[in-house]
Motif scaffolding. Structure first.
Motif, mmCIF file in Angstrom:
data_model
loop_
_atom_site.group_PDB
_atom_site.id
_atom_site.type_symbol
_atom_site.label_atom_id
_atom_site.label_comp_id
_atom_site.label_asym_id
_atom_site.label_seq_id
_atom_site.Cartn_x
_atom_site.Cartn_y
_atom_site.Cartn_z
ATOM 1 N N PRO A 39 23.340 0.696 -13.660
ATOM 2 C CA PRO A 39 23.302 -0.661 -14.199
ATOM 3 C C PRO A 39 23.551 -0.678 -15.703
ATOM 4 N N GLU A 40 23.857 -1.859 -16.207
ATOM 5 C CA GLU A 40 24.146 -2.009 -17.631
ATOM 6 C C GLU A 40 22.905 -1.770 -18.483
ATOM 7 N N GLN A 41 21.723 -1.920 -17.893
ATOM 8 C CA GLN A 41 20.485 -1.574 -18.591
ATOM 9 C C GLN A 41 19.511 -0.987 -17.586
ATOM 10 N N ASP A 42 18.686 -0.060 -18.049
ATOM 11 C CA ASP A 42 17.720 0.576 -17.164
ATOM 12 C C ASP A 42 16.616 -0.397 -16.780
ATOM 13 N N GLY A 43 16.261 -0.377 -15.514
ATOM 14 C CA GLY A 43 15.097 -1.126 -15.090
ATOM 15 C C GLY A 43 13.825 -0.412 -15.537
ATOM 16 N N ARG A 44 12.818 -1.179 -15.922
ATOM 17 C CA ARG A 44 11.548 -0.615 -16.355
ATOM 18 C C ARG A 44 10.515 -0.751 -15.243
ATOM 19 N N THR A 45 9.512 0.094 -15.306
ATOM 20 C CA THR A 45 8.348 -0.053 -14.444
ATOM 21 C C THR A 45 7.280 -0.804 -15.223
ATOM 22 N N ILE A 46 6.762 -1.869 -14.636
ATOM 23 C CA ILE A 46 5.684 -2.630 -15.257
ATOM 24 C C ILE A 46 4.426 -2.415 -14.426
ATOM 25 N N VAL A 47 3.448 -1.768 -15.045
ATOM 26 C CA VAL A 47 2.179 -1.491 -14.379
ATOM 27 C C VAL A 47 1.165 -2.519 -14.843
ATOM 28 N N LEU A 48 0.431 -3.094 -13.911
ATOM 29 C CA LEU A 48 -0.603 -4.052 -14.265
ATOM 30 C C LEU A 48 -1.889 -3.317 -14.578
ATOM 31 N N THR A 49 -2.482 -3.623 -15.729
ATOM 32 C CA THR A 49 -3.774 -3.020 -16.048
ATOM 33 C C THR A 49 -4.767 -3.397 -14.968
ATOM 34 N N SER A 50 -5.797 -2.573 -14.816
ATOM 35 C CA SER A 50 -6.665 -2.657 -13.643
ATOM 36 C C SER A 50 -7.440 -3.952 -13.531
ATOM 37 N N GLY A 51 -7.635 -4.658 -14.614
ATOM 38 C CA GLY A 51 -8.301 -5.944 -14.526
ATOM 39 C C GLY A 51 -9.768 -5.873 -14.198
ATOM 40 N N THR A 52 -10.488 -4.829 -14.684
ATOM 41 C CA THR A 52 -11.920 -4.722 -14.408
ATOM 42 C C THR A 52 -12.711 -5.754 -15.178
ATOM 43 N N THR A 53 -12.165 -6.303 -16.248
ATOM 44 C CA THR A 53 -12.903 -7.260 -17.054
ATOM 45 C C THR A 53 -12.200 -8.610 -17.148
ATOM 46 N N GLY A 54 -11.160 -8.835 -16.378
ATOM 47 C CA GLY A 54 -10.468 -10.116 -16.447
ATOM 48 C C GLY A 54 -9.103 -10.031 -15.809
ATOM 49 N N ARG A 99 0.851 -1.190 0.000
ATOM 50 C CA ARG A 99 0.000 0.000 0.000
ATOM 51 C C ARG A 99 0.889 1.242 0.000
ATOM 52 N N ASN A 100 0.286 2.413 0.132
ATOM 53 C CA ASN A 100 1.035 3.665 0.028
ATOM 54 C C ASN A 100 1.844 3.946 1.292
ATOM 55 N N HIS A 101 3.114 3.636 1.249
ATOM 56 C CA HIS A 101 4.020 3.986 2.341
ATOM 57 C C HIS A 101 5.452 3.943 1.823
ATOM 58 N N HIS A 102 6.385 4.341 2.661
ATOM 59 C CA HIS A 102 7.773 4.484 2.194
ATOM 60 C C HIS A 102 8.363 3.157 1.739
ATOM 61 N N GLY A 103 7.864 2.034 2.273
ATOM 62 C CA GLY A 103 8.407 0.737 1.889
ATOM 63 C C GLY A 103 8.212 0.428 0.420
ATOM 64 N N LEU A 104 7.081 0.817 -0.145
ATOM 65 C CA LEU A 104 6.861 0.616 -1.578
ATOM 66 C C LEU A 104 7.890 1.402 -2.380
ATOM 67 N N VAL A 105 8.084 2.640 -2.004
ATOM 68 C CA VAL A 105 9.034 3.498 -2.728
ATOM 69 C C VAL A 105 10.434 2.904 -2.652
ATOM 70 N N GLU A 106 10.837 2.458 -1.465
ATOM 71 C CA GLU A 106 12.176 1.890 -1.299
ATOM 72 C C GLU A 106 12.371 0.650 -2.164
ATOM 73 N N ALA A 107 11.356 -0.211 -2.218
ATOM 74 C CA ALA A 107 11.488 -1.443 -2.992
ATOM 75 C C ALA A 107 11.600 -1.160 -4.483
ATOM 76 N N VAL A 108 10.768 -0.241 -4.998
ATOM 77 C CA VAL A 108 10.791 0.081 -6.420
ATOM 78 C C VAL A 108 12.135 0.703 -6.808
ATOM 79 N N VAL A 109 12.597 1.659 -6.019
ATOM 80 C CA VAL A 109 13.866 2.319 -6.351
ATOM 81 C C VAL A 109 15.031 1.347 -6.228
#
Length: 520
Positions: A180-195, A96-106
């Protein structure tokens, strides 16, 4: 994007103030080495404003930009030594929304790994599917999800909040992390309202252009205090985090959205801006306004349509501070409606910002006329790179299909809804969103969803699901008469069903598949 416009916008928003020359040089060097990923943005903010508060959690925990950077670097080193995370790997983040999410992503991005932002509303079965399809090496998760992740593949390492803090505290000293030798990407999951949700690969900005496109139209300033109520795993919440880091803002986070607690925090933290999704504004309007009022200069929403009348009512209470961004995971942004646009046309999606192209095309790919409905195509610097499955979206002349239908009127964009939501009833094209917007204006209605359902005589018909305010009553026939007065007969919902609440996912979107279960 032309350089004079970029410089003028950055200057206007306070980002080019000279400050201390040594820190400015360190800031620019961080961007040169690490780029404009979230990791690069955190590094530049820590270089320029190391002692400024970066994050304030709801329980009073605060981290400066330097402290946040130190923690993420320690976590990254531990993830590499303990779990072998390397460039090209994928790290899931279920928080959920807290500093731990930010730390893990970065931390993942510091290693060149992709960060997969996992929707907190997914079921155990969906989580297992996501972990397998995304080939997760590691999942960082909040303790509350311990039971939900039991079905994950055995080779996925799991790190909860306590283990994350132990990894940070126990990180061994090592060489300074290098790009790093290549940039890490952010992968966002679509909301899944229909599947099942799909993974969408988000590009890394390659300069100031994306930031300038947003802050030219949404007047955020350097060192603002910003509350991000929208979920950080959602495209809009994550975009808010990126912008906030770039602005060296102080970010206020709550794990769960509560309207009274949000208003109290906006006042207590003297927030300049709030990032939210539209349903959150609805909930804020249902509780008394605090005294004194929050000192908000900007309220920015995205993620779904603004219900009828909400924009005007909100601005009447909190001032002309509302900005509505229309976009998607795939196209990032398409248009932005400012306060003046929303006063003139409360259901407008606004105008394309600088550097964005927008076209309304027919099925053959030809532009339609003014006021005519067609498919919305968008071009900008942040179009997604495709789904992780290898699929993509239709493109025409560098523009990407949003999947929505809309029209242009006087330069303003109006979105009529998803292309697959439009129904054909008795040979007539009917847009549920238009009916929703109208019914939402009834004072008794708290929230409404209109969907198409099968009909033996007409092929399809409209069904309206209404949740009323406490103590209010309403009958189906007056609702139909109300719609009949303003819209064509084929837009009148044959079915009017009253429910206690509408089923929504974690980003506030209505789960239409749940509503269709009323029909078997």
């Amino acid at each position: 994007m032309d350089l004079p416009f970029v410089v003028a916008t950055l200057t206007r928003r306070g980002l080019l103030n000279p400050g201390r020359p040594i820190r400015v040089a360190a800031q620019l060097d961080a961007l040169r080495k690490w780029g404009w990923s979230l990791a690069g943005e955190l590094r530049q903010a820590a270089a320029r404003d190391p002692g400024r508060t970066a994050i304030v959690d709801e329980h009073g925990a605060t981290l400066t930009y330097q402290e946040l950077l130190d923690r993420t670097e320690r976590l990254a080193r531990s993830m590499r030594t303990r779990y072998g995370v390397r460039a090209g790997d994928r790290v899931g983040v279920l928080c959920r929304n807290h500093h731990g999410l930010v730390e893990a992503v970065v931390a993942a991005m510091l290693l060149g790994a992709d960060a997969v932002l996992v929707n907190t509303g997914l079921s155990a079965a969906q989580l297992a599917t996501v972990a397998e399809e995304q080939a997760l090496r590691l999942l960082v998760h909040d303790a509350e999800f311990a039971e939900r992740i039991l079905g994950l593949p055995a080779d996925v390492h799991r790190v909860d909040e306590r283990a994350r803090d132990e990894l940070i505290a126990g990180a061994l000293p090592g060489e300074q992390l290098q790009p790093p030798e290549q940039d890490g990407r952010t992968i966002v999951l679509t909301s899944g309202t229909t599947g099942a949700p799909k993974g969408a690969r988000r590009p890394t900005p390659n300069g100031f252009g994306p930031l300038v496109s947003i802050i030219d139209r949404i007047p955020l300033h350097a060192r603002d205090t910003v509350m991000i109520a929208a979920p950080l795993f959602h495209t809009w919440g994550y975009a808010a985090l990126q912008v906030a880091f770039a602005m060296r803002a102080t970010i206020v986070l709550h794990r769960r959205f509560d309207p009274a607690a949000t208003l109290a925090a906006l006042v207590a933290q003297s927030c300049d801006a709030l990032f939210a999704v539209p349903v959150m504004l609805q909930r804020l309007m249902e509780v008394p306004a605090p005294d004194p009022r929050p000192p908000l200069k900007v309220v920015a929403v995205s993620g779904s349509a603004l219900p009828g009348g909400l924009a005007t009512a909100f601005m009447n209470r909190y001032g002309d501070v509302l900005h509505n961004l229309y976009g998607s995971t795939e196209v990032s942004w398409a248009s932005i409606a400012g306060p003046a646009d929303l006063r003139a046309a409360p259901n407008s999606a606004g105008r394309p910002p600088h550097g964005t192209r927008l076209a309304i095309l027919d099925d053959a790919g030809e532009p339609v006329g003014e006021g005519q409905v067609g498919r919305i195509f968008v071009g900008n610097e942040m179009l997604f790179e495709g789904y992780t499955s290898g699929a993509s979206r239709e493109r025409r002349d560098g523009l990407l299909d949003t999947g929505d239908l809309g029209r242009l009127d006087g330069g303003l964009l109006f979105v009529d809804g998803r292309a697959d939501d439009m129904i054909v009833s008795g040979g007539e094209n009917v847009f549920p969103a238009e009916v929703e917007d109208l019914i939402a204006r009834l004072p008794q209605v708290r929230e409404v969803a209109v969907i198409g359902v099968p009909d033996a005589e007409y092929g399809q018909r409209l069904a309206a699901f209404l949740a009323l305010h406490p103590g209010e009553t309403l009958d189906p026939e007056p609702v139909r008469e109300y719609v009949r007065h303003y819209l064509a007969r084929y837009s009148v919902p044959r079915d009017v069903i009253f429910v206690k609440y509408l089923p929504r996912n974690a980003t506030g979107k209505v789960l239409t598949r749940e509503l269709r279960r009323y029909y078997g």
